[in-house]
Design a protein around this motif. Structure first.
Motif, short mmCIF file in Angstrom:
data_model
loop_
_atom_site.label_atom_id
_atom_site.label_comp_id
_atom_site.label_asym_id
_atom_site.label_seq_id
_atom_site.Cartn_x
_atom_site.Cartn_y
_atom_site.Cartn_z
N LEU A 49 0.85 -1.19 0.00
CA LEU A 49 0.00 0.00 0.00
C LEU A 49 0.89 1.24 0.00
N GLN A 50 0.28 2.40 0.00
CA GLN A 50 1.02 3.65 -0.01
C GLN A 50 1.39 4.13 1.40
N TYR A 51 1.32 3.23 2.37
CA TYR A 51 1.59 3.58 3.76
C TYR A 51 2.82 2.83 4.27
N SER A 52 3.45 3.43 5.25
CA SER A 52 4.47 2.70 6.00
C SER A 52 4.00 2.63 7.45
N GLU A 65 7.07 -1.09 4.92
CA GLU A 65 5.86 -1.03 4.08
C GLU A 65 4.69 -1.75 4.74
#
Length: 187
Positions: A49-52, A65
């Motif tokens: 996803l676009q999150y850490s 990630e």
């Protein structure tokens, strides 16, 4: 191809013909639970996803990630790892891979740089099947079931081309699918 009995620790590879399903199209999942009473649970290994982790948990000082684990309970964070000796209350899946454990200890170890991204993977949500649902999907040819030949090295594997690599391993007609566009209708 020999028949494999479903059990936790196996990999599920989405058939190339599984189209139109954002979560599972070109997915490789680790089956983390399978039983005749409660059904099956797994995590998608190759959909970052676009999150850490530090985007979601303020008091973690790391940028590991976060992956889309599947469409169920996507507001919950889960993790699998290969370090049960330092994360108490871990549950063994198989082949040296473990699910969960004491999250407070895990946060502390990450902040102390004692856990690296090669040893742990975080997921939002999970993939779940009711009793006999996964077997029905296998009969419909939605999944290829294979052994986890990477064993405890699975989490250090890059997710970028993982589905393609697993499809190529199948040989035969699957080699053709490995280079097909993700959505063949756009070709």
């Amino acid at each position: 191809m020999k028949s494999i009995i479903l059990q936790k620790g196996l990999l599920l590879i989405a058939e190339p013909t599984l189209l139109g399903d954002f979560s599972f199209n070109r997915s490789v999942l680790l089956l983390t639970e399978h039983n005749a009473v409660e059904g099956s649970i797994g995590f998608i290994l190759n959909k970052p996803l676009q999150y850490s982790i530090n985007d979601l948990i303020d008091d973690i000082d790391a940028s590991f990630e976060i992956y889309n684990g599947g469409p169920v309970e996507q507001d919950n964070l889960y993790f699998i790892h290969t370090i049960p000796t330092i994360i108490p209350n871990s549950i063994e899946i198989s082949n040296g891979i473990y699910w969960g454990g004491d999250f407070e200890v895990t946060k502390q170890l990450i902040n102390e740089k004692k856990i690296s991204k090669e040893h742990i993977r975080f997921f939002l949500g999970y993939s779940g099947w009711g009793v006999d649902q996964l077997e029905a999907e296998l009969e419909e040819k939605a999944w290829i079931v294979t052994e986890n030949t990477l064993k405890d090295q699975l989490l250090s594997k890059s997710s970028l081309h993982f589905w393609k690599e697993k499809i190529l391993e199948q040989g035969g007609e699957y080699v053709l699918y490995s280079n097909a566009p993700e959505n063949p209708t756009l070709n």
